[in-house]
Design an enzyme around this catalytic site. Structure first.
Site, PDB file in Angstrom:
ATOM      1  N   CYS A 275       0.826  -1.209   0.000  1.00  0.00           N
ATOM      2  CA  CYS A 275       0.000   0.000   0.000  1.00  0.00           C
ATOM      3  C   CYS A 275       0.859   1.258   0.000  1.00  0.00           C
ATOM      4  CB  CYS A 275      -0.995  -0.024   1.143  1.00  0.00           C
ATOM      5  SG  CYS A 275      -0.307   0.384   2.727  1.00  0.00           S
ATOM      6  N   GLN A 276       2.132   1.152   0.296  1.00  0.00           N
ATOM      7  CA  GLN A 276       2.969   2.350   0.375  1.00  0.00           C
ATOM      8  C   GLN A 276       3.758   2.617  -0.898  1.00  0.00           C
ATOM      9  OE1 GLN A 276       2.803   4.506   2.693  1.00  0.00           O
ATOM     10  NE2 GLN A 276       1.729   3.457   4.312  1.00  0.00           N
TER      11      GLN A 276
END
Lengths: 142, 405
Positions: free
Chosen positions: A51-52
Site C-alpha cells: 500500500c505504500q
C-alpha cells in the site's frame, strides 16, 4: 567479497552519520544512484505491490551467481534496494539463502524492514530469497 | 472558545517525543489519541469493577451492566436517537457495516437488485457491499465525483430506481475531507422508499450528528477515531429495520430461550450483540462522549475549521504542492502530494521530524485509481492540534522538498 564482508562495510560507512538527516540523505543519494532497471523487467510479474510503495525485482543467473536488478517508485525505498543489491547481488544462491541480513538493524533502518511496514521491502527480501531457492534447485539438477 | 493548552494536558501521549522531537500527531483520521478520562475509566474498570455483564447476580456484574447500559444511553443522547433499542454496540465501523451487509443483505437483496455506493468510500464501506453483490448476483452501482471532490448528485438520481435496495455513503470522506450532502441523498432515497446507510466514522468526531434531523436508516461509527477505546463501535439503525433483520451472529446474550429444538432471540438491541460484549470499550466510549460533550461539538467543529483554513492557506503559499479535495464543505483533512516526490518518502521524512501523517492509498483504492494516483499524504486534524503544529507540518514539507525535490 562475502555477504558479511559487504554488510560490515556498509555498517562502517553508516557509522559516520550522527543523525537521521545524514542517514536519509545518504539513502536518497544511493536511491538516485541505483542502476536503472531495464523497462522490460518492470512488469506486473516482477511487482511486489504494497500500500505504500511499489517495488519491482528481477533475478538472472550468470556463472552460478545471481544478478539482481530492482526499482521502486519511492526514493528512500530505492536507497534500501541499492543496499540490498550491493549485499546480495553477484552471490551464489546458497549464500543468499543462508544470509543473515544484520546490517539493516545495525545502520538504524530496521523500521524500513519490519514486517508491519508495508513498503514492499519485506516482500523484496523474501522474493530475493525465493529466487535463490529456485536457482539453487536448478543448479543442483544440472 | 476551547482552551487548547488545557485540552492538550488531558492527553498524556501528546507530551511524548518521536525521534527526539516533540510529537506532532496529525493522523487523527486513522485513530485519535485518548484523554485521561477515557484511560482512567478503562483502568478503573479493570482494577475495581470488572465482571461480565447481563448475566451475573453479583454486585460487580450488576454495576458493570449498569455502566454498559448507561454508555448506550449516552450514545442515544449524543446522536439524538429515539431509544436504546436503536443502538447496537459493535467492534467498530467495519463490523457495523458488515452486520448490515450480512443481515439486511441476506434478507432484502436478491439477484438483479442494486446497491448504490460511491467512489470515495473507505474499503470498509465498499468491500462488504461488493461481496454482498457477488453472493447475491446483485449489481454494485458506483457514484463518481465532480471536479473538486464532491459527489455527482445527478448520478444518484440516474442510478436510483426500482432495483435499488440500499444507498450507502460516507458522511465525510477519509481522503478528501468532503462533507457530503447526505440529507439530500436521504430525502431522494426515501422518496423511492429506499433505505440509506451513512458511514459516520470520519464525521462524528468533527461535528454534531443528529439522527432525528438526518433521518438515515443506518449510521455507523468507531470509538477509536472518537477519542475512545479501540474495538468498540456503534451501529444506529431504525427499529423497523432491526426488527426484520435476522441476527448477524449467534451465541450467548442474544437469546431469549434455547431448547434442543429451537431458539428465540432477545429483544433489541441484544439480538445483535452475541457473545460477551466489549463492555469496557463501550463504557470507555461513554467516557469519550462525556468528554466531547463537555467541550461542545460546535466549538470543536469551529476550531478544527480554523486549523483547516490555516492549512489550506499555507498549502496555497507552498510551491510544488497539490491538494486533493478542495470542496467548500470539508472536515479537518488535508490530503496532498508534493511534485516529483513519492508519498512514502514524504511520510518517512516527516516522521523523522516527529510529524505523524498517513501515507498510501488510505484504504480507498477505488478513489486513488479514480484520481490517477498510487497514494497520497494525509494530515488529519483533531481537537488538540495547534496552529503551531499546522505550521510545523509546512516547515516539515519545506524540508522534504529540500531533501527530495
Amino acid at each position: 567479497m562475502t555477504i558479511n564482508e559487504i554488510q560490515d562495510q556498509i555498517v562502517e560507512e553508516f557509522s559516520v552519520f550522527n543523525d537521521w538527516m545524514d542517514r536519509y540523505s545518504y539513502l536518497i543519494e544511493l536511491g538516485n544512484g541505483l542502476q536503472v532497471m531495464d523497462e522490460k523487467y518492470k512488469v506486473d510479474q516482477n511487482l511486489i505491490k504494497s500500500c505504500q510503495s511499489r517495488v519491482w525485482v528481477n533475478a538472472d543467473l550468470a556463472d552460478g551467481k545471481i544478478v539482481f536488478t530492482a526499482d521502486s517508485d519511492a526514493i528512500i525505498t530505492k536507497g534500501i534496494i541499492a543496499l540490498l543489491i550491493r549485499v546480495l547481488s553477484n552471490q551464489t544462491p546458497k549464500d543468499i539463502m543462508n544470509a543473515n541480513l544484520y546490517f539493516i538493524d545495525k545502520i538504524g533502518l530496521k523500521e524500513n524492514l519490519s514486517p508491519t511496514r508495508a513498503n514492499g521491502l519485506v516482500g523484496m527480501v523474501k522474493q530475493m530469497r525465493d529466487y535463490a531457492i529456485a536457482y539453487n534447485s536448478i543448479l543442483a539438477n544440472q | 472558545m476551547l482552551d487548547i493548552q488545557k485540552i492538550r494536558s488531558d492527553f498524556p501521549i501528546l507530551s511524548t517525543t518521536v525521534c527526539g522531537k516533540p510529537l506532532v500527531y496529525l493522523d487523527n483520521g486513522a485513530t485519535a489519541q485518548k484523554p485521561n478520562v477515557v484511560i482512567d475509566t478503562i483502568n478503573r474498570l479493570h482494577t475495581r469493577q470488572n465482571a461480565n455483564i447481563h448475566r451475573g447476580v453479583h454486585y460487580l456484574s450488576e454495576a458493570c451492566t449498569e455502566e454498559y447500559e448507561n454508555a448506550r444511553r449516552s450514545v442515544v443522547t449524543f446522536i439524538n436517537a429515539n431509544s436504546t433499542r436503536e443502538i447496537v454496540f459493535t467492534a467498530g465501523t467495519t463490523a457495523a457495516i458488515n452486520l448490515v451487509a450480512s443481515s439486511f443483505g441476506d434478507e432484502f437483496v436478491q439477484e438483479g437488485n442494486e446497491i448504490i455506493v460511491t467512489i470515495m468510500e473507505h474499503h470498509s464501506n465498499f468491500v462488504p457491499w461488493q461481496a454482498l453483490c457477488r453472493r447475491k448476483n446483485a449489481r454494485l452501482r458506483v457514484v463518481d465525483l465532480t471536479g473538486d471532490g464532491d459527489l455527482d448528485l445527478e448520478q444518484f438520481q440516474e442510478f436510483i430506481g426500482e432495483k435499488t435496495r440500499l444507498i450507502t455513503v460516507a458522511q465525510t470522506s477519509n481522503v478528501l475531507g468532503t462533507v457530503n450532502p447526505v440529507s439530500d441523498i436521504i430525502k431522494l432515497a426515501h422518496s423511492y422508499n429506499i433505505p440509506v446507510l451513512v458511514d459516520g466514522a470520519q464525521s462524528v468526531v468533527h461535528s454534531k450528528i443528529d439522527m432525528q434531523a438526518l433521518d438515515c436508516d443506518f449510521f455507523t461509527f468507531s470509538g477509536h477515531k472518537f477519542y475512545g477505546p479501540t474495538g468498540i463501535g456503534v451501529l444506529y439503525a431504525k427499529e423497523k429495520w432491526l426488527d426484520v433483520m435476522p441476527p448477524y451472529q449467534y451465541g450467548g446474550d442474544m437469546v431469549a430461550t434455547v431448547t434442543v429444538e429451537d431458539t428465540t432471540f432477545a429483544d433489541l438491541p441484544l439480538k445483535f450483540e452475541a457473545g460477551t460484549a466489549n463492555y469496557i470499550g463501550a463504557i470507555g466510549l461513554g467516557a469519550a462522549i462525556g468528554y466531547l460533550e463537555g467541550l461542545g461539538m460546535e466549538n470543536i467543529q469551529q476550531y478544527e475549521q480554523e486549523l483547516l483554513q490555516l492549512a489550506h492557506k499555507l498549502a496555497d503559499e507552498t510551491a510544488g504542492m497539490t491538494v486533493y479535495g478542495r470542496t467548500k464543505r470539508k472536515a479537518g483533512i488535508l490530503s496532498f502530494l508534493l511534485d516529483g516526490i513519492h508519498h512514502y518518502d514524504t511520510g518517512m521524512i516527516l516522521d523523522k521530524m516527529g510529524i505523524a501523517v498517513r501515507t498510501g492509498h488510505l484504504c480507498a483504492e477505488p478513489l486513488m485509481t479514480y484520481m490517477g494516483v498510487t497514494g497520497l499524504v494525509r494530515a488529519s486534524f483533531g481537537l488538540y492540534n495547534t496552529k503551531e503544529e499546522v505550521q510545523a507540518l509546512f516547515d516539515g514539507i519545506k524540508k522534504v522538498q529540500q531533501m527530495l525535490g
